[in-house]
Design a protein around this motif. Structure first.
Motif, PDB file in Angstrom:
ATOM      1  N   PHE A 198      -8.141   1.440  -0.015  1.00 50.09           N
ATOM      2  CA  PHE A 198      -8.237   2.949   0.141  1.00 50.09           C
ATOM      3  C   PHE A 198      -8.689   3.364   1.888  1.00 50.09           C
ATOM      4  O   PHE A 198      -8.019   4.032   2.202  1.00 50.09           O
ATOM      5  N   ALA A 199      -9.697   2.479   2.000  1.00 46.69           N
ATOM      6  CA  ALA A 199     -10.355   2.569   3.270  1.00 46.69           C
ATOM      7  C   ALA A 199      -9.200   2.362   4.354  1.00 46.69           C
ATOM      8  O   ALA A 199      -9.157   3.186   5.191  1.00 46.69           O
ATOM      9  N   ARG A 200      -8.449   1.296   4.140  1.00 47.93           N
ATOM     10  CA  ARG A 200      -7.532   0.884   5.053  1.00 47.93           C
ATOM     11  C   ARG A 200      -6.372   1.810   5.378  1.00 47.93           C
ATOM     12  O   ARG A 200      -6.029   2.491   6.369  1.00 47.93           O
ATOM     13  N   LEU A 201      -6.125   2.494   4.195  1.00 42.68           N
ATOM     14  CA  LEU A 201      -4.974   3.545   4.222  1.00 42.68           C
ATOM     15  C   LEU A 201      -5.720   4.831   4.827  1.00 42.68           C
ATOM     16  O   LEU A 201      -4.787   5.392   5.615  1.00 42.68           O
ATOM     17  N   LEU A 238       0.970  -1.367   0.088  1.00 41.67           N
ATOM     18  CA  LEU A 238      -0.029  -0.041   0.027  1.00 41.67           C
ATOM     19  C   LEU A 238       0.982   1.230   0.105  1.00 41.67           C
ATOM     20  O   LEU A 238       2.014   1.184   0.345  1.00 41.67           O
ATOM     21  N   PRO A 239       0.413   2.556  -0.383  1.00 44.48           N
ATOM     22  CA  PRO A 239       1.068   3.817  -0.295  1.00 44.48           C
ATOM     23  C   PRO A 239       1.618   3.857   1.272  1.00 44.48           C
ATOM     24  O   PRO A 239       0.951   3.272   2.298  1.00 44.48           O
ATOM     25  N   LEU A 259      -5.619   8.499  -5.474  1.00 44.29           N
ATOM     26  CA  LEU A 259      -5.392   7.035  -4.781  1.00 44.29           C
ATOM     27  C   LEU A 259      -6.833   6.501  -4.929  1.00 44.29           C
ATOM     28  O   LEU A 259      -7.102   5.356  -4.584  1.00 44.29           O
ATOM     29  N   LYS A 260      -7.842   7.373  -4.326  1.00 44.65           N
ATOM     30  CA  LYS A 260      -9.333   6.677  -4.567  1.00 44.65           C
ATOM     31  C   LYS A 260      -9.625   5.890  -5.818  1.00 44.65           C
ATOM     32  O   LYS A 260     -10.227   4.802  -5.980  1.00 44.65           O
TER      33      LYS A 260
END
Ligand code: SF4
Length: 89
Positions: free
Chosen positions: A58-61, A30-31, A49-50
């Motif tokens: 994305f939600a985890r990030l 992930l980023p 990123l979305k």
């Protein structure tokens, strides 16, 4: 958006890094957890990123951000304690 030429001074590494590094250096590819903080002034990194990441990634990030702010606060408190201890010595 072509992000291939984007470069930024990394506050964690103390050197320049390309966005491609930030994009994949986080947990499980992930980023980086600081990617929003570091890049929001350069381009719309949230929308980018979305669109790029699976919805759950994305939600985890996004969920990792508050934890980091708490961690930073704890680090500031710890540093203040060390400074206070040195002043007493
Ligand atoms: S997003 Fe992470 S790796 Fe990229 S510049 Fe910021 S702290 Fe460094």
């Amino acid at each position: 958006m072509d992000t291939s030429s984007l470069i930024k001074r990394c506050p964690r590494l103390g050197s320049d890094v390309p966005f491609s590094y930030c994009r994949g250096c986080g947990e499980k590819g992930l980023p980086c957890f600081k990617v929003f903080d570091c890049w929001w002034e350069t381009f719309d990194v949230v929308e980018y990123l979305k669109a790029e990441l699976p919805e759950q990634d994305f939600a985890r990030l996004r969920e990792t951000r508050p934890k980091e702010k708490v961690l930073s606060l704890l680090e500031i408190i710890e540093q203040a304690r060390k400074n206070a201890a040195q002043e007493k010595a």
